[in-house]
Structure formats: structure tokens, C-alpha cells
Design an enzyme around this catalytic site. Sequence first.
Site, PDB file in Angstrom:
ATOM      1  N   ASP A 179       2.576   1.324 -21.402  1.00  0.00           N
ATOM      2  CA  ASP A 179       3.859   2.195 -21.928  1.00  0.00           C
ATOM      3  C   ASP A 179       2.866   2.364 -23.597  1.00  0.00           C
ATOM      4  O   ASP A 179       3.148   3.375 -24.413  1.00  0.00           O
ATOM      5  CB  ASP A 179       5.067   0.986 -22.662  1.00  0.00           C
ATOM      6  CG  ASP A 179       6.001   1.086 -21.053  1.00  0.00           C
ATOM      7  OD1 ASP A 179       6.038   1.333 -20.399  1.00  0.00           O
ATOM      8  OD2 ASP A 179       6.109   0.049 -20.483  1.00  0.00           O
ATOM      9  N   ASN A 230       2.619   4.282  -2.844  1.00  0.00           N
ATOM     10  CA  ASN A 230       2.162   5.487  -3.975  1.00  0.00           C
ATOM     11  C   ASN A 230       1.338   4.258  -5.044  1.00  0.00           C
ATOM     12  O   ASN A 230       0.236   4.857  -5.173  1.00  0.00           O
ATOM     13  CB  ASN A 230       3.175   5.770  -4.463  1.00  0.00           C
ATOM     14  CG  ASN A 230       3.760   6.827  -3.118  1.00  0.00           C
ATOM     15  OD1 ASN A 230       3.551   7.543  -2.728  1.00  0.00           O
ATOM     16  ND2 ASN A 230       5.308   6.900  -3.451  1.00  0.00           N
ATOM     17  N   VAL A 231       1.902   3.395  -4.938  1.00  0.00           N
ATOM     18  CA  VAL A 231       1.249   2.943  -6.578  1.00  0.00           C
ATOM     19  C   VAL A 231       0.548   1.826  -5.835  1.00  0.00           C
ATOM     20  O   VAL A 231      -1.907   1.849  -6.835  1.00  0.00           O
ATOM     21  CB  VAL A 231       1.759   1.292  -7.208  1.00  0.00           C
ATOM     22  CG1 VAL A 231       0.855   0.889  -8.201  1.00  0.00           C
ATOM     23  CG2 VAL A 231       3.123   2.259  -7.802  1.00  0.00           C
ATOM     24  N   HIS A 286       9.227  -4.739 -20.190  1.00  0.00           N
ATOM     25  CA  HIS A 286       9.394  -3.648 -19.408  1.00  0.00           C
ATOM     26  C   HIS A 286      10.162  -2.690 -19.359  1.00  0.00           C
ATOM     27  O   HIS A 286      10.286  -2.838 -17.699  1.00  0.00           O
ATOM     28  CB  HIS A 286       7.552  -3.559 -18.509  1.00  0.00           C
ATOM     29  CG  HIS A 286       7.067  -1.887 -17.514  1.00  0.00           C
ATOM     30  ND1 HIS A 286       6.946  -1.742 -18.003  1.00  0.00           N
ATOM     31  CD2 HIS A 286       7.283  -1.802 -16.264  1.00  0.00           C
ATOM     32  CE1 HIS A 286       6.411  -0.138 -17.116  1.00  0.00           C
ATOM     33  NE2 HIS A 286       6.486  -0.736 -16.082  1.00  0.00           N
ATOM     34  N   ASN A 321       8.110  -4.125 -10.173  1.00  0.00           N
ATOM     35  CA  ASN A 321       9.177  -4.275 -10.792  1.00  0.00           C
ATOM     36  C   ASN A 321      10.513  -5.251 -10.317  1.00  0.00           C
ATOM     37  O   ASN A 321      10.691  -5.263  -9.601  1.00  0.00           O
ATOM     38  CB  ASN A 321       9.859  -2.745 -10.924  1.00  0.00           C
ATOM     39  CG  ASN A 321       8.893  -1.982 -12.250  1.00  0.00           C
ATOM     40  OD1 ASN A 321       8.348  -2.793 -13.337  1.00  0.00           O
ATOM     41  ND2 ASN A 321       8.181  -1.103 -12.278  1.00  0.00           N
ATOM     42  N   ASP A 354       8.353  -8.097 -15.980  1.00  0.00           N
ATOM     43  CA  ASP A 354       8.293  -9.136 -16.599  1.00  0.00           C
ATOM     44  C   ASP A 354       8.952 -10.803 -15.432  1.00  0.00           C
ATOM     45  O   ASP A 354       8.203 -11.762 -15.703  1.00  0.00           O
ATOM     46  CB  ASP A 354       8.922  -9.405 -17.991  1.00  0.00           C
ATOM     47  CG  ASP A 354       8.900  -7.857 -18.470  1.00  0.00           C
ATOM     48  OD1 ASP A 354       7.552  -8.207 -19.133  1.00  0.00           O
ATOM     49  OD2 ASP A 354       9.274  -6.927 -18.319  1.00  0.00           O
ATOM     50  N   ILE A 380       0.510  -1.332   0.187  1.00  0.00           N
ATOM     51  CA  ILE A 380      -0.386   0.022   0.167  1.00  0.00           C
ATOM     52  C   ILE A 380       1.210   1.044   0.336  1.00  0.00           C
ATOM     53  O   ILE A 380       0.831   2.115   0.762  1.00  0.00           O
ATOM     54  CB  ILE A 380      -1.145   0.647   1.373  1.00  0.00           C
ATOM     55  CG1 ILE A 380      -1.866   0.698   1.432  1.00  0.00           C
ATOM     56  CG2 ILE A 380      -0.855   0.199   2.435  1.00  0.00           C
ATOM     57  CD1 ILE A 380      -3.048   0.313  -0.368  1.00  0.00           C
ATOM     58  N   ALA A 386       2.129  -5.599 -10.930  1.00  0.00           N
ATOM     59  CA  ALA A 386       2.871  -4.270 -11.299  1.00  0.00           C
ATOM     60  C   ALA A 386       4.284  -3.956 -10.663  1.00  0.00           C
ATOM     61  O   ALA A 386       5.129  -3.232 -11.047  1.00  0.00           O
ATOM     62  CB  ALA A 386       2.082  -2.978 -10.999  1.00  0.00           C
ATOM     63  N   ASP A 436      -0.816  -4.783   3.988  1.00  0.00           N
ATOM     64  CA  ASP A 436       0.902  -4.376   3.715  1.00  0.00           C
ATOM     65  C   ASP A 436       1.745  -4.971   4.953  1.00  0.00           C
ATOM     66  O   ASP A 436       0.629  -5.198   6.307  1.00  0.00           O
ATOM     67  CB  ASP A 436       0.686  -3.235   3.395  1.00  0.00           C
ATOM     68  CG  ASP A 436       2.045  -2.852   3.466  1.00  0.00           C
ATOM     69  OD1 ASP A 436       2.118  -2.312   1.889  1.00  0.00           O
ATOM     70  OD2 ASP A 436       2.961  -2.283   4.278  1.00  0.00           O
TER      71      ASP A 436
END
Length: 326
Positions: free
Chosen positions: A152, A15-16, A180, A124, A127, A13, A122, A37
Site C-alpha cells: 500500500d 497465485n501469490v 492492511h 489475509n 494483520d 502455492i 501475506a 501446499d
Amino acid sequence: MSETVRRVGVVGIGNVGKAAASAVLHENIADELYISDIDSERAKGEAWDFADSIELTPSRTRVLEVPLEGLAVCDVILVAVTERSQIPTQSRLELLKGTAAITYDIVPKLRKAGFKGTYVIATNPCDIITYLFYKLSGLPKNHVIGTGTALDSMRLRRQLSQVIGDVDPRSINAFMIGEHGDSQIAAWSQATVGGQPLDQFEEDNVDEFGPIDRDQVEDAARHFGWEIHTRKGNTQFGIGNALAFFAKSILNDARVVTAASVIQNGEYGQNDLAIGVPIILGRNGVERIIKFRLSEKEQEGFNGSAELIKGYIKQTLEEHEETTAN
């Protein structure tokens, strides 16, 4: 998937995660929104804050803070975990060691708790983390989806729109595919404007806007996230809304076409990795991978992107085996 109560979970939980949870809540996508979280007190505060906003919206979504295992009842789990101390300076790949460790921790716990829904990831580097979720979750490959090049591709359409006379980006069909990250490419051979091939549209209107500088448009789309990041220190609303869009499309069986990072089984000549390609997204997650007939140059670029991802997957698996052996 529950036929009576639509449940969406958000793990992480920051920013995204907050942006995704807000979009799910205020678009009334789910009946119940579960947030989790590692900092449970913070997550509880966020849940209470979200609940305060509901009376002023059409939403009647119930918001609950739960421990990680409590997400197992959800139809869709949106994954936005990261180490808060990690801030990439050049590449999303810099995040891999930390986010891989979190992945190895949380996915087995959710599997043991009985999660049978769909992951949308999401975190990172998207992939590689998507691939790890697939390997660890025990779920079928169509139920593990990374947001990949979805955002993108939206950026590509918006950049192209500005070049060709502000055509509504929703009337443009164009995709970024591959990693990505910095190795992604635009599938120009498949791009259309209002159903007309881009090459033909450009030829018919060249007197109005001149030749399209495809390299410039592609590069702008590829690096636009960093343009945001260098100015505000993160990206959140674009990717948060993308996560909510994936959840809505799955719950509503929208069967919408979007780019996403998904497991390949021979499509595009690749196997055993997750990589960004166009898909049909619906109730079963990845309903179908759309196989573009890429140009020779595009296929070469896509293959190079795939090899980069495979290299990092191999490195991550080897490092984990070494760690567990010790």
C-alpha cells in the site's frame, strides 16, 4: 540462520505463492527454494516447472517440493496460504474464518518440527493472521512479520509521483500505516520528496502541479488492490515480489526501511496486536520499529484502525476457544 546455505520456503502455492517463488528463484535470492501446499502433486508440478526455467537465467537455486514440516529447515518462510474457494467481494476481512483455521492447523505443526527462522506473512487479513502466527509460533515478535501496508505504501508513492510531475517514486518517502485494509491511513506529516517535506515541496512547486488532493491520492492507494482485483480476479505479482523483497532483505541483512505489520509493544500507544508501521528490516527480522510523530488527526485514525484489528483478534480467539471446547 544458516551461514552457508540460504533456504527460503513458500507455503501455499496459489497465485501469490507462485509469484513469490518465481521472484525468489529468478532474483537468485536463495540457494534452495522449498515449496509446500496441501495439494502436494500440484506443488510438485510447480517445482518441476520452476526447475525447467533455471537454465535460462543466472539463478542456480535448487527447487524442492516438501511436506509442510520440511519447511522447518528454512531461514525464512513466506506464507501465502488461503482457501481456494474464498474470493473476497468487499473486504479482506471476509477471508478471516477460513485463513484463521488454516493458521491454527499449520503453525503448531511447524513449531513442533522445530522452525526457528522468520515468518513473512501475506495471507489475509494480514494483520490478524500475523498476530495469530506470533501467538502460536513461540517465536520472538521480531521474527513474525506481515507484509501489511508495504505494498500500500508503494502504491501511495506511485500515486503521489503521478500528481507531482512523475518524480521517481523511489525518491519519495511516504507510508500508509494501520490495517492492511480500508481503515489504513497515509502518514502525510512525515512525507518527503528528495528529503524535502512534502508541504514545502508542494509550496515551492504549486504553480507547476497545483495543490495536492491528499484525500484523492490516499484513497487511490488504499483501494488500488481492489482496482486490480475487480479486473483480473486476484492480485499476485505486486504482493509476490513484496514477499521476495522481505526474504532478500532478511537474508542480506539489508536494514532497509519498509512498512510492515508487526507486533506492537507500546509503540504508537498500542499493545498486543500486529499493525502496519515503518520498520528497519534486517537479519533479525524487525530490527527496529520507527516511531513517527504523527499529527493528532493521524494518531486518531491510526488508533481507530488498531481498535478494528483488536476487535477481530478478540473475535477470532473467542471463536477458536469455543470450537476447541466443543
